[in-house]
Design a protein around this motif. Sequence first.
Motif, short mmCIF file in Angstrom:
data_model
loop_
_atom_site.label_atom_id
_atom_site.label_comp_id
_atom_site.label_asym_id
_atom_site.label_seq_id
_atom_site.Cartn_x
_atom_site.Cartn_y
_atom_site.Cartn_z
N LYS A 146 -18.77 -25.83 17.85
CA LYS A 146 -17.31 -25.72 17.86
C LYS A 146 -16.71 -26.30 19.13
O LYS A 146 -15.66 -26.94 19.10
CB LYS A 146 -16.90 -24.26 17.69
CG LYS A 146 -17.11 -23.71 16.29
CD LYS A 146 -16.51 -22.31 16.17
CE LYS A 146 -16.53 -21.81 14.75
NZ LYS A 146 -15.87 -20.49 14.62
N VAL A 161 -26.43 -20.44 8.22
CA VAL A 161 -25.00 -20.72 8.35
C VAL A 161 -24.77 -22.20 8.04
O VAL A 161 -25.00 -23.07 8.88
CB VAL A 161 -24.47 -20.37 9.76
CG1 VAL A 161 -23.00 -20.74 9.89
CG2 VAL A 161 -24.66 -18.89 10.02
N ASN A 197 -17.69 -22.76 10.59
CA ASN A 197 -16.34 -22.20 10.56
C ASN A 197 -16.19 -21.08 9.54
O ASN A 197 -15.09 -20.54 9.38
CB ASN A 197 -15.32 -23.31 10.26
CG ASN A 197 -15.24 -24.34 11.36
OD1 ASN A 197 -15.10 -23.99 12.52
ND2 ASN A 197 -15.37 -25.60 11.01
N SER A 198 -17.27 -20.73 8.87
CA SER A 198 -17.23 -19.64 7.90
C SER A 198 -17.56 -18.32 8.61
O SER A 198 -18.72 -18.07 8.97
CB SER A 198 -18.23 -19.88 6.77
OG SER A 198 -18.35 -18.73 5.96
N THR A 199 -16.55 -17.49 8.79
CA THR A 199 -16.78 -16.20 9.47
C THR A 199 -17.68 -15.30 8.63
O THR A 199 -18.47 -14.52 9.17
CB THR A 199 -15.45 -15.50 9.75
OG1 THR A 199 -14.73 -15.35 8.52
CG2 THR A 199 -14.60 -16.31 10.71
N LYS A 200 -17.58 -15.42 7.31
CA LYS A 200 -18.42 -14.59 6.44
C LYS A 200 -19.89 -14.94 6.61
O LYS A 200 -20.74 -14.06 6.81
CB LYS A 200 -17.98 -14.77 4.98
CG LYS A 200 -18.73 -13.89 3.98
CD LYS A 200 -18.14 -14.07 2.58
CE LYS A 200 -18.80 -13.13 1.57
NZ LYS A 200 -20.23 -13.39 1.37
N GLN A 201 -20.21 -16.24 6.52
CA GLN A 201 -21.60 -16.66 6.69
C GLN A 201 -22.12 -16.26 8.07
O GLN A 201 -23.26 -15.78 8.21
CB GLN A 201 -21.72 -18.17 6.52
CG GLN A 201 -21.48 -18.68 5.11
CD GLN A 201 -21.63 -20.20 5.02
OE1 GLN A 201 -22.25 -20.82 5.88
NE2 GLN A 201 -21.04 -20.79 3.99
N LEU A 202 -21.30 -16.46 9.07
CA LEU A 202 -21.74 -16.21 10.45
C LEU A 202 -21.98 -14.72 10.69
O LEU A 202 -23.00 -14.32 11.27
CB LEU A 202 -20.70 -16.76 11.42
CG LEU A 202 -21.01 -16.62 12.92
CD1 LEU A 202 -22.37 -17.23 13.25
CD2 LEU A 202 -19.91 -17.30 13.74
N SER A 203 -21.03 -13.88 10.25
CA SER A 203 -21.18 -12.44 10.48
C SER A 203 -22.40 -11.90 9.73
O SER A 203 -23.17 -11.09 10.28
CB SER A 203 -19.92 -11.69 10.05
OG SER A 203 -19.64 -11.89 8.68
N GLU A 204 -22.60 -12.35 8.49
CA GLU A 204 -23.76 -11.89 7.73
C GLU A 204 -25.06 -12.31 8.40
O GLU A 204 -26.03 -11.52 8.47
CB GLU A 204 -23.69 -12.44 6.30
CG GLU A 204 -22.60 -11.80 5.45
CD GLU A 204 -22.51 -12.42 4.06
OE1 GLU A 204 -23.20 -13.44 3.83
OE2 GLU A 204 -21.75 -11.90 3.22
N ASN A 215 -21.87 -23.52 7.27
CA ASN A 215 -20.55 -23.93 7.77
C ASN A 215 -20.23 -23.08 8.99
O ASN A 215 -20.02 -21.87 8.88
CB ASN A 215 -19.49 -23.74 6.68
CG ASN A 215 -18.09 -24.12 7.16
OD1 ASN A 215 -17.90 -24.55 8.29
ND2 ASN A 215 -17.12 -23.96 6.28
N LYS A 268 -27.69 -24.11 10.71
CA LYS A 268 -28.18 -24.03 9.32
C LYS A 268 -29.55 -23.37 9.24
O LYS A 268 -29.90 -22.77 8.21
CB LYS A 268 -28.22 -25.43 8.70
CG LYS A 268 -26.86 -26.01 8.37
CD LYS A 268 -26.99 -27.39 7.73
CE LYS A 268 -25.62 -27.98 7.42
NZ LYS A 268 -25.73 -29.33 6.82
#
Length: 642
Positions: A336, A271, A275-282, A273, A267
């Motif tokens: 994870k 990030v 498990n959120s690929t969008k948050q993680l990639s950004e 979440n 966080k």
Amino acid sequence: MINHTFPVLGRQIPVRVPQTVDDFRQFQRYVIDRANAGERVAYDTETTGLGTYTSGFRIRTAQFGTPEEAWVLQVEKGDDLQRLATWALRTLPALSMQNRNFDMLASDRHLPGITLEELAPKTVDTYIYTHLADPRRRDQGGVGNGLKDAAAHYVDPHAPDTQGGLIEEFHKIGHTKDTGWPHIDIDNPLYLSYAGGDVILTSRLLPKVEARVRELGINPSLIPFEHEVGFICALIERRGMRINREYTTRLSAELLEESARWAEEAKKYGVANVNSTKQLSEALLGMGEVIPERTDGGAVQVDGKVLKRLADVDKDWEPIESRTPNPLAMAVLRSKRASKWRSSYAEAMLRTADENDRVHPKISALAARTARMAIADPPFQQLPSGKFEVRHAVRADDGHRMISVDYSSVEPRVMAALSGDERMTAAILRGDDLHNLTAASVYGPDFTPGQRKVAKVVQLGVAYGGGAKTIAAQTGLTIQAAQAAVKGYKRTYPQLARYIRSLQAQVIRDGYTLRTPSGRRLVFDRDAAYASFNGEIQSTARDIFAQGLLEIHARGLTPHVLLPIHDEIVADAPEAQAAEVAREIGEAMSMSLRGIPLGTDPDVGGGSWGSLYMKKATTMIENDTWYAANPEEAAAAEARRK
């Protein structure tokens, strides 16, 4: 008598469900007539689920069938019906089953008087034949090895899916495909019809796949070989592995806490979440990371492989030392991993343990395309090789010590044997470290530990068909540096490079198929001939391991074995005999392949499986939880460290 039918090739085949004394006499006559004729009869069970040794598991029906008839015994209804099923299994001289280990072990555990040892010698497994004919799953372009897929291909493409067809019935009673099996009415007509259908299809499938294996010219000795390997795996599965329930319960709680702690760390980088690929990639792109990998939909790929590269760790979580680890990637990976370990291992062990706190992992002796084994419930095969936390939950029997015996660098040795590369062979025979040899060739004699790790990735990557792009992704090297490393590797082992090119060309000429040294038939995708050497290595290593398992059994050592995993045998033995048993298992597994010795590394640990890894990483003694659960081993580990 309750009479149902099952459709095959446009005909309604009778399915009989005996209810009265006269009905049972008719069933007995059916069995005696089949036995007198020496006819092979298909056998199957319907059960409450897949956890053979878990509390509440039971066999609901036991069914017997031939191509023109099936009988379903509702053994759940009483002891007399269970005894009748046992009598039939003992009376019939020849049986066939689809995926026989499950039904043999269920019958051994839950039918009175019947044993695995009695069933195995007279039972053939249609799954073995389908896998030998085409080892690919249906989603890989193959026939598929499950009963539904194989029967649709070899018997009748329009025959009902005997599992899928029940899902609607489960929905009617408020359950799913996973939860409906113990709850559906045992007199449900579709349930009984499909139970009979399974043995009708199995009995019709067997001659078809036997003929197909002969037609393809597959080495006939693989048939008894695979049946014997499967039987040994069933013996091991039946014995099971004892767990420390107190430690496992505490481990589950601590993994939950660890997952949450690393999620909080993520966080800090935006990030919320993991498990959120969008948050993680950004977030990663915002940190300046360059991620060339893309999903099929064009999104930035942030799967485990990408994250491990960014975190600078290999597949076993060992530092690569090729870049500065990205703290967000590491936080997400750790969160994870802790969550997965909790659900897949700690909770799975607590859920599947029997009344004696023994877990019985399901061992698929013949699983992958290459025939490599698979372990499930819990999936111990997926544990990183050097980690101890989960393994500490598995305990030796009282007064016993844990044993590990694995092959010494089996895959590079198989590579040398198959390719005939003289330099690699000479290095192995001298006892040289192949990764050091590669690193010296690529980087010079003063290579660093990090460069040795890169050399290891290069060696495996080239052998497995990976190019510079793949190696760069795994190591963090630039494409140019990865290309230079690949060239250096091929320069080190020129015969190996020529063999790989030749093998790929031969696979294409042979219709994307390959025969391994054991005579096994491998099938490759049309765009994946590059994977042929990898397939040959993996399949050959698996057959070597399976042959070692047979030799272990021939020497009477199977009662010591707890699990065959990768290229390792995990076992236990009384403390006074442990060193001798480890040595004997090691000798049983040792052999040679085309002049290349395949030796083993026997190791004796303490009272837990994890203790075997204690000697490999002294930092592990810092784990206070492990100290509390294993004080005697912790003391020994501390003494070794000092």
